[in-house]
Design an enzyme around this catalytic site. Structure first.
Site, short mmCIF file in Angstrom:
data_model
loop_
_atom_site.label_atom_id
_atom_site.label_comp_id
_atom_site.label_asym_id
_atom_site.label_seq_id
_atom_site.Cartn_x
_atom_site.Cartn_y
_atom_site.Cartn_z
N THR A 96 -37.09 -27.84 -10.93
CA THR A 96 -36.04 -28.45 -11.74
C THR A 96 -36.62 -28.86 -13.08
O THR A 96 -37.79 -29.20 -13.16
CB THR A 96 -35.50 -29.68 -10.99
OG1 THR A 96 -34.74 -29.22 -9.88
CG2 THR A 96 -34.65 -30.58 -11.85
N ARG B 235 -23.55 -26.84 -1.78
CA ARG B 235 -24.43 -28.02 -1.71
C ARG B 235 -24.69 -28.52 -3.14
O ARG B 235 -25.01 -27.76 -4.03
CB ARG B 235 -25.74 -27.64 -1.04
CG ARG B 235 -26.77 -28.77 -0.95
CD ARG B 235 -27.75 -28.73 -2.11
NE ARG B 235 -28.86 -29.69 -1.95
CZ ARG B 235 -29.76 -29.92 -2.88
NH1 ARG B 235 -29.71 -29.27 -4.02
NH2 ARG B 235 -30.73 -30.78 -2.69
N GLY C 74 -27.08 -31.23 -5.29
CA GLY C 74 -28.27 -32.07 -5.18
C GLY C 74 -28.16 -33.32 -6.04
O GLY C 74 -27.07 -33.73 -6.44
N ASP C 75 -29.31 -33.91 -6.33
CA ASP C 75 -29.34 -35.15 -7.10
C ASP C 75 -29.20 -34.93 -8.60
O ASP C 75 -28.79 -35.84 -9.33
CB ASP C 75 -30.65 -35.90 -6.83
CG ASP C 75 -31.87 -35.06 -7.22
OD1 ASP C 75 -31.90 -33.86 -6.88
OD2 ASP C 75 -32.78 -35.59 -7.87
N THR D 290 -37.06 -34.96 -10.13
CA THR D 290 -37.13 -33.68 -9.43
C THR D 290 -37.63 -33.94 -8.01
O THR D 290 -38.38 -34.89 -7.79
CB THR D 290 -38.06 -32.67 -10.13
OG1 THR D 290 -38.07 -31.45 -9.38
CG2 THR D 290 -39.49 -33.18 -10.23
N GLY D 291 -37.19 -33.14 -7.08
CA GLY D 291 -37.64 -33.36 -5.71
C GLY D 291 -36.56 -33.01 -4.72
O GLY D 291 -35.59 -32.33 -5.06
N1 ASP Z 1 -33.81 -32.05 -7.10
C1 ASP Z 1 -33.34 -30.69 -7.00
C2 ASP Z 1 -32.25 -30.61 -5.96
O1 ASP Z 1 -32.39 -31.21 -4.91
C3 ASP Z 1 -34.39 -29.70 -6.68
C4 ASP Z 1 -35.64 -29.75 -7.51
O2 ASP Z 1 -35.96 -30.79 -8.07
O3 ASP Z 1 -36.32 -28.72 -7.62
O4 ASP Z 1 -31.29 -29.92 -6.18
#
Ligand code: ASP
Length: 277
Positions: A143, A171, A173-174, A194-195
């Site tokens: 990300t 889905r 994400g955050d 990110t995560g």
């Molecule tokens: N945080 C992102 C998600 O869960 C993924 C990522 O950070 O690579 O969509």
């Protein structure tokens, strides 16, 4: 550098964040825009958000499949609509109305990401060998995000992603969730995360860091560490954040193997880091 160039020209912090993120969205190395990861059905679904810290205005999009630069559409949601978060077909229709660049979904596809998803599909068919690590849970965060502070101490933050490899269609994400993946408040700090998004949503990571700075009067570094290394980590939440204060104090915190990150200062200093400092 792209973000710094905007500020050096006297541009605003929001454009600095948008410009920095656009470069990363266009670069196929990162999991955002072109080069995004694939869903379990082999599609690219993109999420992004942006926020400014003076009036706490924010814009976000989720599940878009034809918008070349989702961060630009997130900014348009903030500046040109009455809403904060638009998803899917409605977000894309809005994108066409405001004139952001639209591409064929195949634009986002790269060989490298396609091989990754094919490998996951292959592994899913195989029974797990006894005692072997389940590599399906191994994630690489790609990300992209940026935080910026302008000359008057106003903060800006943005985040853009293709989400997590093999995610279910639909889905979210955050990254497009204000308070989880992105937050900016001139009274505390700017954050981009990110995560593993599910954890970052549940632990309201970006807002939690800002709240600790605001109410506990912690430094950005301390607040970020408390959240990234705290209960979320114990629960299994992996990832990291970039955080910036109105005075320009910068913090990187992560509990993953590395966090690809960098900064550019007014005096021309540019530094990048992959793992430890
Ligand atoms: N945080 C992102 C998600 O869960 C993924 C990522 O950070 O690579 O969509």
């Amino acid at each position: 550098k792209a973000g710094q160039a905007v500020l050096a020209r006297g541009g605003d912090g929001l454009s600095a964040v948008e410009s920095a993120i656009r470069v990363l969205e266009d670069d196929p190395e990162f999991n955002a825009g072109r080069g995004a990861v694939f869903t379990a059905e082999g599609k690219n679904e993109l999420d992004a958000s942006i926020m400014e810290g003076a009036e706490l205005r924010a814009g976000a999009v989720a599940g878009v499949t034809t918008v070349k630069n989702p961060i630009t559409l997130a900014r348009a949601v903030m500046e040109k609509s009455k809403h904060v978060l638009l998803v899917g077909a409605g977000a894309e229709r809005f994108g066409k109305e405001v004139g952001v660049e639209i591409v064929d979904p195949s634009y986002f596809k790269t060989e490298r990401r396609w091989k990754e998803i094919e490998e996951i599909w292959r592994q899913e068919k195989e029974p797990l060998k006894k005692g072997s690590l389940d590599r399906r849970t191994h994630h690489q965060w790609g990300t992209v995000g940026a935080v910026a502070v302008d000359a008057s101490g106003h903060l800006f933050a943005g985040t853009s992603t293709g989400g997590m490899t093999n995610k279910r269609p639909g889905r979210v994400g955050d990254s497009p969730i204000i308070g989880a993946g992105t937050y900016a408040d001139d009274a505390s700090c700017a954050v981009s995360s990110t995560g593993h998004g599910e954890y970052f949503i549940r632990y309201a990571v970006a807002h939690d860091i800002a709240a600790r700075v605001k109410y506990k009067k912690l430094s950005v570094a301390r607040a970020a560490e408390e959240v990234i290394q705290g209960p979320m980590r114990k629960a299994g939440g992996e990832g990291g954040v970039i955080v910036l204060s109105p005075k320009g104090d910068l913090a990187f915190s992560y509990n993953s193997e590395g966090l690809y990150r960098g900064y550019a200062l007014k005096d021309g200093t540019v530094r990048v880091f992959l793992y430890e400092d």
